[in-house]
Design a protein around this motif. Sequence first.
Motif, PDB file in Angstrom:
ATOM      1  N   GLY A  20     -62.615  13.004  56.356  1.00 12.71           N
ATOM      2  CA  GLY A  20     -63.546  13.653  55.430  1.00 12.71           C
ATOM      3  C   GLY A  20     -63.859  12.735  54.264  1.00 12.71           C
ATOM      4  N   ILE A  21     -63.593  13.214  53.053  1.00 10.39           N
ATOM      5  CA  ILE A  21     -63.868  12.427  51.843  1.00 10.39           C
ATOM      6  C   ILE A  21     -62.737  11.471  51.494  1.00 10.39           C
ATOM      7  CG2 ILE A  21     -65.385  14.199  50.898  1.00 10.39           C
ATOM      8  CD1 ILE A  21     -63.053  14.960  48.983  1.00 10.39           C
ATOM      9  N   TYR A  22     -61.642  11.511  52.250  1.00 10.80           N
ATOM     10  CA  TYR A  22     -60.457  10.713  51.932  1.00 10.80           C
ATOM     11  C   TYR A  22     -60.453   9.402  52.704  1.00 10.80           C
ATOM     12  CZ  TYR A  22     -58.934  15.244  50.242  1.00 10.80           C
ATOM     13  OH  TYR A  22     -58.853  16.446  49.582  1.00 10.80           O
ATOM     14  N   GLU A  23     -60.057   8.326  52.023  1.00  7.04           N
ATOM     15  CA  GLU A  23     -59.850   7.021  52.655  1.00  7.04           C
ATOM     16  C   GLU A  23     -58.543   6.452  52.132  1.00  7.04           C
ATOM     17  OE1 GLU A  23     -63.073   4.280  52.474  1.00  7.04           O
ATOM     18  OE2 GLU A  23     -64.562   5.832  52.896  1.00  7.04           O
ATOM     19  N   CYS A  24     -57.677   6.042  53.037  1.00 10.22           N
ATOM     20  CA  CYS A  24     -56.348   5.545  52.656  1.00 10.22           C
ATOM     21  C   CYS A  24     -55.938   4.398  53.558  1.00 10.22           C
ATOM     22  CB  CYS A  24     -55.301   6.645  52.828  1.00 10.22           C
ATOM     23  SG  CYS A  24     -55.500   8.086  51.818  1.00 10.22           S
ATOM     24  N   SER A  25     -54.882   3.735  53.147  1.00  8.27           N
ATOM     25  CA  SER A  25     -54.186   2.817  54.030  1.00  8.27           C
ATOM     26  C   SER A  25     -52.701   3.152  53.945  1.00  8.27           C
ATOM     27  CB  SER A  25     -54.441   1.355  53.653  1.00  8.27           C
ATOM     28  OG  SER A  25     -53.895   1.054  52.408  1.00  8.27           O
ATOM     29  N   ILE A  26     -51.992   2.882  55.030  1.00  6.47           N
ATOM     30  CA  ILE A  26     -50.554   3.144  55.091  1.00  6.47           C
ATOM     31  C   ILE A  26     -49.875   1.905  55.647  1.00  6.47           C
ATOM     32  CG2 ILE A  26     -48.713   4.532  56.094  1.00  6.47           C
ATOM     33  CD1 ILE A  26     -50.574   6.857  56.271  1.00  6.47           C
ATOM     34  N   SER A  27     -48.862   1.428  54.934  1.00  6.76           N
ATOM     35  CA  SER A  27     -48.059   0.312  55.406  1.00  6.76           C
ATOM     36  C   SER A  27     -47.265   0.755  56.631  1.00  6.76           C
ATOM     37  CB  SER A  27     -47.112  -0.137  54.290  1.00  6.76           C
ATOM     38  OG  SER A  27     -46.193  -1.073  54.778  1.00  6.76           O
ATOM     39  N   VAL A  28     -47.289  -0.055  57.673  1.00  2.00           N
ATOM     40  CA  VAL A  28     -46.598   0.302  58.907  1.00  2.00           C
ATOM     41  C   VAL A  28     -45.086   0.228  58.726  1.00  2.00           C
ATOM     42  CG1 VAL A  28     -46.235  -0.372  61.314  1.00  2.00           C
ATOM     43  CG2 VAL A  28     -48.534  -0.423  60.324  1.00  2.00           C
ATOM     44  N   LEU A  29     -44.602  -0.729  57.971  1.00  3.81           N
ATOM     45  CA  LEU A  29     -43.159  -0.934  57.859  1.00  3.81           C
ATOM     46  C   LEU A  29     -42.472   0.068  56.941  1.00  3.81           C
ATOM     47  CD1 LEU A  29     -43.129  -4.825  57.743  1.00  3.81           C
ATOM     48  CD2 LEU A  29     -42.748  -3.315  59.702  1.00  3.81           C
ATOM     49  N   ASP A  30     -43.016   0.314  55.757  1.00  2.00           N
ATOM     50  CA  ASP A  30     -42.335   1.219  54.823  1.00  2.00           C
ATOM     51  C   ASP A  30     -43.106   2.503  54.543  1.00  2.00           C
ATOM     52  OD1 ASP A  30     -44.332   0.237  53.215  1.00  2.00           O
ATOM     53  OD2 ASP A  30     -42.996  -0.869  51.886  1.00  2.00           O
ATOM     54  N   ARG A  31     -44.268   2.657  55.153  1.00  2.00           N
ATOM     55  CA  ARG A  31     -45.092   3.862  55.095  1.00  2.00           C
ATOM     56  C   ARG A  31     -45.581   4.221  53.695  1.00  2.00           C
ATOM     57  NH1 ARG A  31     -44.605   6.143  60.356  1.00  2.00           N
ATOM     58  NH2 ARG A  31     -43.874   4.366  61.548  1.00  2.00           N
ATOM     59  N   VAL A  32     -45.771   3.210  52.861  1.00  4.31           N
ATOM     60  CA  VAL A  32     -46.351   3.425  51.542  1.00  4.31           C
ATOM     61  C   VAL A  32     -47.834   3.732  51.712  1.00  4.31           C
ATOM     62  CG1 VAL A  32     -46.917   2.346  49.329  1.00  4.31           C
ATOM     63  CG2 VAL A  32     -44.675   1.976  50.362  1.00  4.31           C
ATOM     64  N   VAL A  33     -48.286   4.808  51.078  1.00  5.05           N
ATOM     65  CA  VAL A  33     -49.683   5.242  51.179  1.00  5.05           C
ATOM     66  C   VAL A  33     -50.454   4.712  49.981  1.00  5.05           C
ATOM     67  CG1 VAL A  33     -51.219   7.241  51.233  1.00  5.05           C
ATOM     68  CG2 VAL A  33     -48.996   7.344  52.391  1.00  5.05           C
ATOM     69  N   ASN A  34     -51.582   4.079  50.249  1.00  5.11           N
ATOM     70  CA  ASN A  34     -52.475   3.605  49.203  1.00  5.11           C
ATOM     71  C   ASN A  34     -53.730   4.467  49.292  1.00  5.11           C
ATOM     72  OD1 ASN A  34     -54.023   2.287  47.367  1.00  5.11           O
ATOM     73  ND2 ASN A  34     -54.040   0.335  48.434  1.00  5.11           N
ATOM     74  N   GLY A  35     -53.874   5.409  48.389  1.00  5.82           N
ATOM     75  CA  GLY A  35     -54.981   6.357  48.400  1.00  5.82           C
ATOM     76  C   GLY A  35     -54.446   7.775  48.435  1.00  5.82           C
ATOM     77  N   GLN A  36     -55.348   8.732  48.589  1.00  8.96           N
ATOM     78  CA  GLN A  36     -54.947  10.130  48.620  1.00  8.96           C
ATOM     79  C   GLN A  36     -55.549  10.820  49.831  1.00  8.96           C
ATOM     80  OE1 GLN A  36     -56.180  11.872  44.944  1.00  8.96           O
ATOM     81  NE2 GLN A  36     -54.429  11.067  43.833  1.00  8.96           N
ATOM     82  N   SER A  54     -45.006  -0.588  67.775  1.00 10.93           N
ATOM     83  CA  SER A  54     -44.766  -1.894  68.409  1.00 10.93           C
ATOM     84  C   SER A  54     -46.077  -2.589  68.739  1.00 10.93           C
ATOM     85  CB  SER A  54     -43.907  -1.741  69.664  1.00 10.93           C
ATOM     86  OG  SER A  54     -44.567  -0.943  70.620  1.00 10.93           O
ATOM     87  N   GLU A  55     -47.094  -1.831  69.155  1.00 13.71           N
ATOM     88  CA  GLU A  55     -48.405  -2.423  69.431  1.00 13.71           C
ATOM     89  C   GLU A  55     -49.051  -2.956  68.164  1.00 13.71           C
ATOM     90  OE1 GLU A  55     -50.836   0.183  72.222  1.00 13.71           O
ATOM     91  OE2 GLU A  55     -49.160   1.472  71.603  1.00 13.71           O
ATOM     92  N   ILE A  56     -48.964  -2.190  67.093  1.00 17.24           N
ATOM     93  CA  ILE A  56     -49.564  -2.586  65.811  1.00 17.24           C
ATOM     94  C   ILE A  56     -48.939  -3.878  65.315  1.00 17.24           C
ATOM     95  CG2 ILE A  56     -49.860  -1.973  63.377  1.00 17.24           C
ATOM     96  CD1 ILE A  56     -49.840   0.993  64.336  1.00 17.24           C
ATOM     97  N   LEU A  57     -47.621  -3.978  65.410  1.00 16.75           N
ATOM     98  CA  LEU A  57     -46.918  -5.143  64.879  1.00 16.75           C
ATOM     99  C   LEU A  57     -47.129  -6.404  65.717  1.00 16.75           C
ATOM    100  CD1 LEU A  57     -43.626  -3.480  63.646  1.00 16.75           C
ATOM    101  CD2 LEU A  57     -45.604  -4.205  62.275  1.00 16.75           C
ATOM    102  N   THR A  58     -47.597  -6.279  66.952  1.00 11.43           N
ATOM    103  CA  THR A  58     -47.842  -7.463  67.774  1.00 11.43           C
ATOM    104  C   THR A  58     -49.250  -8.006  67.599  1.00 11.43           C
ATOM    105  OG1 THR A  58     -48.475  -6.130  69.692  1.00 11.43           O
ATOM    106  CG2 THR A  58     -46.174  -6.809  69.542  1.00 11.43           C
ATOM    107  N   LEU A  59     -50.113  -7.286  66.887  1.00 16.44           N
ATOM    108  CA  LEU A  59     -51.481  -7.754  66.676  1.00 16.44           C
ATOM    109  C   LEU A  59     -51.524  -8.936  65.744  1.00 16.44           C
ATOM    110  CD1 LEU A  59     -53.424  -4.414  66.377  1.00 16.44           C
ATOM    111  CD2 LEU A  59     -53.413  -5.986  68.273  1.00 16.44           C
TER     112      LEU A  59
END
Length: 59
Positions: A20-36, A54-59
């Motif tokens: 919707g109106i939300y846009e965020c990023s999330i760290s794969v390793l520690d799951r820190v959310v940047n955004g709301q 595992s797929e994400i980390l091999t990219l």
Amino acid sequence: MIISLYWRDHNPPHIHFAYGIYECSISVLDRVVNGQAPAKVIAKVNEWIDLHESEILTL
């Protein structure tokens, strides 16, 4: 919900998502959310990361 992975994006490994109106990023390793975003949405994205980590980390 749209989940995006950008090839050769900056570190640390992370995913971007839009809901919707939300846009965020999330760290794969520690799951820190940047955004709301609603907590239920963040929980769903974390479930998706768990399934594909595992797929994400091999990219």
